[in-house]
Scaffold this active site. Structure first.
Site, PDB file in Angstrom:
ATOM      1  N   SER A  15      32.264  31.160  45.441  1.00 19.88           N
ATOM      2  CA  SER A  15      33.125  30.893  46.599  1.00 19.88           C
ATOM      3  C   SER A  15      33.555  32.203  47.278  1.00 19.88           C
ATOM      4  CB  SER A  15      34.341  30.045  46.205  1.00 19.88           C
ATOM      5  OG  SER A  15      35.217  30.763  45.388  1.00 19.88           O
ATOM      6  N   ARG A  67      20.816  45.174  27.607  1.00 19.35           N
ATOM      7  CA  ARG A  67      21.664  45.167  28.807  1.00 19.35           C
ATOM      8  C   ARG A  67      21.264  46.278  29.787  1.00 19.35           C
ATOM      9  NH1 ARG A  67      26.649  42.986  29.238  1.00 19.35           N
ATOM     10  NH2 ARG A  67      26.743  42.724  26.993  1.00 19.35           N
ATOM     11  N   MET A  92      29.942  37.745  35.766  1.00 21.17           N
ATOM     12  CA  MET A  92      30.627  37.595  34.474  1.00 21.17           C
ATOM     13  C   MET A  92      29.943  38.357  33.345  1.00 21.17           C
ATOM     14  SD  MET A  92      33.148  35.893  35.461  1.00 21.17           S
ATOM     15  CE  MET A  92      33.960  35.348  33.967  1.00 21.17           C
ATOM     16  N   HIS A 111      39.391  40.608  41.204  1.00 19.95           N
ATOM     17  CA  HIS A 111      39.898  40.064  39.938  1.00 19.95           C
ATOM     18  C   HIS A 111      41.127  39.201  40.238  1.00 19.95           C
ATOM     19  CE1 HIS A 111      40.744  39.836  35.690  1.00 19.95           C
ATOM     20  NE2 HIS A 111      42.018  40.134  35.960  1.00 19.95           N
ATOM     21  N   VAL A 146      36.377  47.283  31.819  1.00 19.54           N
ATOM     22  CA  VAL A 146      36.419  46.064  32.631  1.00 19.54           C
ATOM     23  C   VAL A 146      37.763  45.945  33.366  1.00 19.54           C
ATOM     24  CG1 VAL A 146      36.453  43.542  32.460  1.00 19.54           C
ATOM     25  CG2 VAL A 146      34.788  44.843  31.154  1.00 19.54           C
ATOM     26  N   ALA A 175      43.832  33.189  48.327  1.00 20.69           N
ATOM     27  CA  ALA A 175      44.162  34.581  48.676  1.00 20.69           C
ATOM     28  C   ALA A 175      42.930  35.483  48.503  1.00 20.69           C
ATOM     29  CB  ALA A 175      45.318  35.072  47.807  1.00 20.69           C
TER      30      ALA A 175
HETATM   31  C1  GRF Z   1      37.151  34.582  41.035  1.00 18.31           C
HETATM   32  O1  GRF Z   1      38.407  34.103  40.629  1.00 18.31           O
HETATM   33  C2  GRF Z   1      37.073  36.077  40.903  1.00 18.31           C
HETATM   34  O2  GRF Z   1      38.291  36.717  41.132  1.00 18.31           O
HETATM   35  C3  GRF Z   1      36.687  36.264  39.466  1.00 18.31           C
HETATM   36  O3  GRF Z   1      35.786  35.226  39.200  1.00 18.31           O
HETATM   37  C4  GRF Z   1      36.055  34.124  40.071  1.00 18.31           C
HETATM   38  C5  GRF Z   1      34.768  33.849  40.785  1.00 18.31           C
HETATM   39  O4  GRF Z   1      34.847  32.706  41.593  1.00 18.31           O
HETATM   40  N1  GRF Z   1      36.152  37.586  39.225  1.00 18.31           N
HETATM   41  P1  GRF Z   1      33.713  32.429  42.666  1.00 18.31           P
HETATM   42  O5  GRF Z   1      32.382  32.395  41.911  1.00 18.31           O
HETATM   43  O6  GRF Z   1      33.738  33.519  43.684  1.00 18.31           O
HETATM   44  O7  GRF Z   1      34.028  31.086  43.241  1.00 18.31           O
END
Ligand code: GRF
Length: 223
Positions: A15, A67, A92, A111, A146, A175
């Site tokens: 998103s 990695r 992630m 974040h 991280v 936000a």
């Molecule tokens: C978001 O809350 C971002 O801050 C965190 O992971 C989530 C990712 O959501 N790092 P999306 O995939 O962008 O919907």
């Protein structure tokens, strides 16, 4: 001046990628999303990028044990696409030190907490458990540890006594969808400089990026 070529790394829903793509669709926005890479081939965000005609690369980290090697492959795709800045948007996976080094001051992350508080996972759960009254989101340059690195911008939201993890996450996500495009815009327009991990804002009246551009105002009104 040409638009800054941006590569976005995702792992899932995408998103935030969607918010960056919407902002970048505005003709005056100073960055273009030129490449999206996912470490999970089934990531929903890839579909959104494809729908916008953006080049995507679907990798599968489970097929690569090493990695460092996986990150080298990503690096190769980013360089082949002449990417100038990397945005992590729900990526992630911990990045290898070599990758972080090679994109030093050219890679940013979003974040869902007010860093340096609550780095890592389960941020909303921890905020609620500890009774925090304010939370929010942070855009920062990426460093080895991280969720550390010089902070570019933050947005705060209230934590309500009725909040669940889901309601707080949704408020913060709204936000995020404004803060990330604003932050990228500042960087792409050359309004942020960084020296010795200190950030300066150049020609910006208010240091915190308000909804200052047509692209981000449009995003805000669409919410
Ligand atoms: C978001 O809350 C971002 O801050 C965190 O992971 C989530 C990712 O959501 N790092 P999306 O995939 O962008 O919907």
């Amino acid at each position: 001046m040409g638009k800054l070529r941006v590569g976005v790394l995702i792992s899932g829903r995408g998103s935030n990628l969607g918010a960056l793509l919407s902002a970048a669709a505005h003709p005056d926005y100073p960055a273009e999303i030129a490449l999206v890479i996912s470490n999970r081939p089934e990531a929903e965000g890839l579909r959104r990028a494809e729908a916008d005609g953006v080049k995507t690369v679907a990798l599968d980290h489970k097929l690569t044990k090493d990695r460092g090697h996986f990150d080298q492959v990503m690096d190769g795709h980013l360089r082949a696409a002449e990417i100038e800045l990397v945005c992590l948007a729900g990526y992630m996976r911990v990045l290898s030190p070599d990758f972080v080094k090679s994109w030093h001051n050219r890679m940013i992350n979003i974040h869902p907490s007010l860093l340096p508080s609550y780095p890592g996972l389960d941020t909303h759960k921890r905020v609620l458990a500890e009774g925090g009254r304010i939370s929010g989101c942070t855009v920062h340059f990426v460093r080895d540890d991280v969720d550390t690195g010089p902070i570019i911008a933050q947005a705060a939201v209230p934590v309500l006594s009725s909040d669940t993890e889901a309601t707080l996450a949704a408020r913060i996500l709204r936000a995020e969808h404004l803060l990330y495009p604003c932050s990228l815009e500042l960087l792409a327009a050359g309004k942020i400089s960084i020296t010795d991990d200190k950030i300066s804002y150049v020609g910006v009246e208010r240091e915190q990026p308000a909804l200052f551009s047509p692209a981000t105002v449009k995003l805000a009104s669409a919410q």
